[in-house]
Design a protein around this motif. Structure first.
Motif, PDB file in Angstrom:
ATOM      1  N   GLY A 193       0.808  -1.210   0.000  1.00 47.19           N
ATOM      2  CA  GLY A 193       0.000   0.000   0.000  1.00 47.19           C
ATOM      3  C   GLY A 193       0.840   1.257   0.000  1.00 47.19           C
ATOM      4  N   PRO A 194       0.207   2.422  -0.152  1.00 52.91           N
ATOM      5  CA  PRO A 194       0.946   3.692  -0.208  1.00 52.91           C
ATOM      6  C   PRO A 194       1.710   4.017   1.064  1.00 52.91           C
ATOM      7  CG  PRO A 194      -1.443   4.060  -0.122  1.00 52.91           C
ATOM      8  CD  PRO A 194      -1.237   2.612  -0.380  1.00 52.91           C
ATOM      9  N   VAL A 195       1.149   3.685   2.228  1.00 52.89           N
ATOM     10  CA  VAL A 195       1.854   3.966   3.480  1.00 52.89           C
ATOM     11  C   VAL A 195       3.096   3.084   3.596  1.00 52.89           C
ATOM     12  CG1 VAL A 195       1.709   3.947   5.993  1.00 52.89           C
ATOM     13  CG2 VAL A 195      -0.237   4.733   4.639  1.00 52.89           C
ATOM     14  N   ALA A 196       2.937   1.808   3.250  1.00 54.36           N
ATOM     15  CA  ALA A 196       4.068   0.884   3.289  1.00 54.36           C
ATOM     16  C   ALA A 196       5.163   1.330   2.330  1.00 54.36           C
ATOM     17  CB  ALA A 196       3.604  -0.526   2.944  1.00 54.36           C
ATOM     18  N   ALA A 197       4.763   1.767   1.119  1.00 59.19           N
ATOM     19  CA  ALA A 197       5.738   2.250   0.142  1.00 59.19           C
ATOM     20  C   ALA A 197       6.431   3.505   0.643  1.00 59.19           C
ATOM     21  CB  ALA A 197       5.051   2.517  -1.193  1.00 59.19           C
ATOM     22  N   ALA A 198       5.665   4.394   1.295  1.00 55.91           N
ATOM     23  CA  ALA A 198       6.242   5.626   1.827  1.00 55.91           C
ATOM     24  C   ALA A 198       7.284   5.324   2.903  1.00 55.91           C
ATOM     25  CB  ALA A 198       5.143   6.531   2.387  1.00 55.91           C
ATOM     26  N   ILE A 199       7.034   4.302   3.729  1.00 56.49           N
ATOM     27  CA  ILE A 199       8.001   3.914   4.752  1.00 56.49           C
ATOM     28  C   ILE A 199       9.298   3.449   4.098  1.00 56.49           C
ATOM     29  CG2 ILE A 199       8.535   2.199   6.528  1.00 56.49           C
ATOM     30  CD1 ILE A 199       5.608   2.276   7.342  1.00 56.49           C
ATOM     31  N   THR A 200       9.186   2.574   3.122  1.00 56.92           N
ATOM     32  CA  THR A 200      10.376   2.040   2.468  1.00 56.92           C
ATOM     33  C   THR A 200      11.166   3.145   1.779  1.00 56.92           C
ATOM     34  OG1 THR A 200       9.326  -0.102   2.120  1.00 56.92           O
ATOM     35  CG2 THR A 200      11.221   0.417   0.742  1.00 56.92           C
ATOM     36  N   ILE A 201      10.475   4.024   1.053  1.00 59.28           N
ATOM     37  CA  ILE A 201      11.159   5.121   0.355  1.00 59.28           C
ATOM     38  C   ILE A 201      11.838   6.046   1.356  1.00 59.28           C
ATOM     39  CG2 ILE A 201      10.778   7.179  -1.047  1.00 59.28           C
ATOM     40  CD1 ILE A 201       8.572   5.563  -2.497  1.00 59.28           C
ATOM     41  N   SER A 202      11.168   6.323   2.466  1.00 59.93           N
ATOM     42  CA  SER A 202      11.762   7.183   3.497  1.00 59.93           C
ATOM     43  C   SER A 202      13.023   6.561   4.080  1.00 59.93           C
ATOM     44  CB  SER A 202      10.746   7.442   4.613  1.00 59.93           C
ATOM     45  OG  SER A 202       9.613   8.116   4.121  1.00 59.93           O
ATOM     46  N   VAL A 203      12.966   5.247   4.298  1.00 61.29           N
ATOM     47  CA  VAL A 203      14.130   4.544   4.836  1.00 61.29           C
ATOM     48  C   VAL A 203      15.280   4.561   3.830  1.00 61.29           C
ATOM     49  CG1 VAL A 203      15.003   2.309   5.594  1.00 61.29           C
ATOM     50  CG2 VAL A 203      12.779   3.110   6.395  1.00 61.29           C
ATOM     51  N   LEU A 204      14.970   4.368   2.566  1.00 64.79           N
ATOM     52  CA  LEU A 204      16.004   4.361   1.530  1.00 64.79           C
ATOM     53  C   LEU A 204      16.691   5.721   1.399  1.00 64.79           C
ATOM     54  CD1 LEU A 204      14.200   2.321  -1.263  1.00 64.79           C
ATOM     55  CD2 LEU A 204      16.051   1.553   0.211  1.00 64.79           C
ATOM     56  N   PHE A 205      15.979   6.760   1.771  1.00 62.29           N
ATOM     57  CA  PHE A 205      16.559   8.106   1.719  1.00 62.29           C
ATOM     58  C   PHE A 205      17.755   8.227   2.664  1.00 62.29           C
ATOM     59  CE2 PHE A 205      16.753  12.664   2.583  1.00 62.29           C
ATOM     60  CZ  PHE A 205      16.538  13.204   1.324  1.00 62.29           C
ATOM     61  N   VAL A 206      17.719   7.503   3.772  1.00 62.16           N
ATOM     62  CA  VAL A 206      18.757   7.618   4.800  1.00 62.16           C
ATOM     63  C   VAL A 206      20.125   7.147   4.298  1.00 62.16           C
ATOM     64  CG1 VAL A 206      19.482   6.873   7.100  1.00 62.16           C
ATOM     65  CG2 VAL A 206      17.092   7.492   6.677  1.00 62.16           C
TER      66      VAL A 206
END
Length: 255
Positions: A193-206
């Protein structure tokens, strides 16, 4: 007047950064067709999940990203000297190994914080899912992270995109903007889902910011390329250990 020109130059730099990233993914389409057809012709086999994963890695990080970097460099009438490269020395070692460890720790801590706050697991990576279903390929994937994935992604996103941004911005804005082109690009490889994708993308930013900082400090593309490869290889190694000895506890977040 100079302020207006500066703003215009910065806008062009940002547009160029996102355009170069987009070019890399667009070029992956014809590259994928060529590599897939070559695989079928050479092996006589149809494309299964494992073959698709291999074709996608070779096409994207091995062909399309380096080609996009080369086309941009040629477009500007430059040479490969635009992307500084050298064998890492002792002065680079702290950024290489420090970046690897910091990226791993920071990404996992940040992921746990987001999961706790949002009460949602991160999106699954389709490549990781294929690896979990075919654990015998995981050691090979770990090696590919160092030899292909890290170098291919860092060449484009740090060596070219961050370098282009650095012509108009100071270090941290350039690092953050380059990371902003890098992390969301992984949405194509996510399921959920969009929230799950947002978590992964946010983590990848680090880790992307960590690799960008390593490049800024060393001006040697080999440093973030190796740090990135080691980071990903560590994730695959841990995946292999988990799937072998504790399959019920497997989870994976990767670049």
């Amino acid at each position: 007047m100079s302020s207006v020109l500066s703003k215009g130059s910065r806008s062009r730099a940002v547009l160029a950064a996102f355009g170069i990233a987009l070019l890399g993914f667009v070029l992956a389409l014809p590259a994928g067709l060529v590599v897939a057809n070559a695989y079928v012709a050479l092996t006589g086999n149809e494309l299964g999940d494992v073959a698709v994963l291999g074709v996608s890695m070779i096409s994207l990080q091995g062909v399309a990203f380096p080609l996009a970097a080369w086309l941009y460099i040629r477009y500007r009438g430059l040479s490969w000297e635009y992307v500084p490269f050298d064998v890492p020395d002792l002065s680079d070692a702290k950024y290489l190994f420090g970046g690897w460890i910091l990226a791993f720790v920071a990404a996992n801590v940040f992921a746990q914080i987001l999961i706790a706050v949002l009460s949602t697991e991160p999106a699954a990576n389709t490549g990781a899912t294929t690896a979990l279903q075919n654990p015998g390929i995981i050691p090979y994937l770990a090696v590919l992270q160092i030899l292909l994935i890290g170098p291919g992604e860092e060449l484009l996103f740090r060596g070219v995109i961050q370098k282009r941004l650095r012509e108009q911005f100071s270090a941290w804005p350039a690092i953050l903007l380059a990371s902003a082109t890098f992390a969301p690009a992984h949405i194509l490889a996510l399921s959920g889902g969009p929230v799950a994708a947002a978590i992964t993308i946010s983590v990848l930013f680090v880790p992307s910011v960590v690799f960008g900082y390593a490049y800024e400090k060393t001006q040697n593309i080999a440093v973030p390329a190796l740090a990135h490869g080691l980071y990903n290889a560590t994730l695959f190694t841990l995946m292999y250990i988990a799937v072998t000895y504790a399959p019920e506890e497997v989870s994976f977040l990767g670049l």
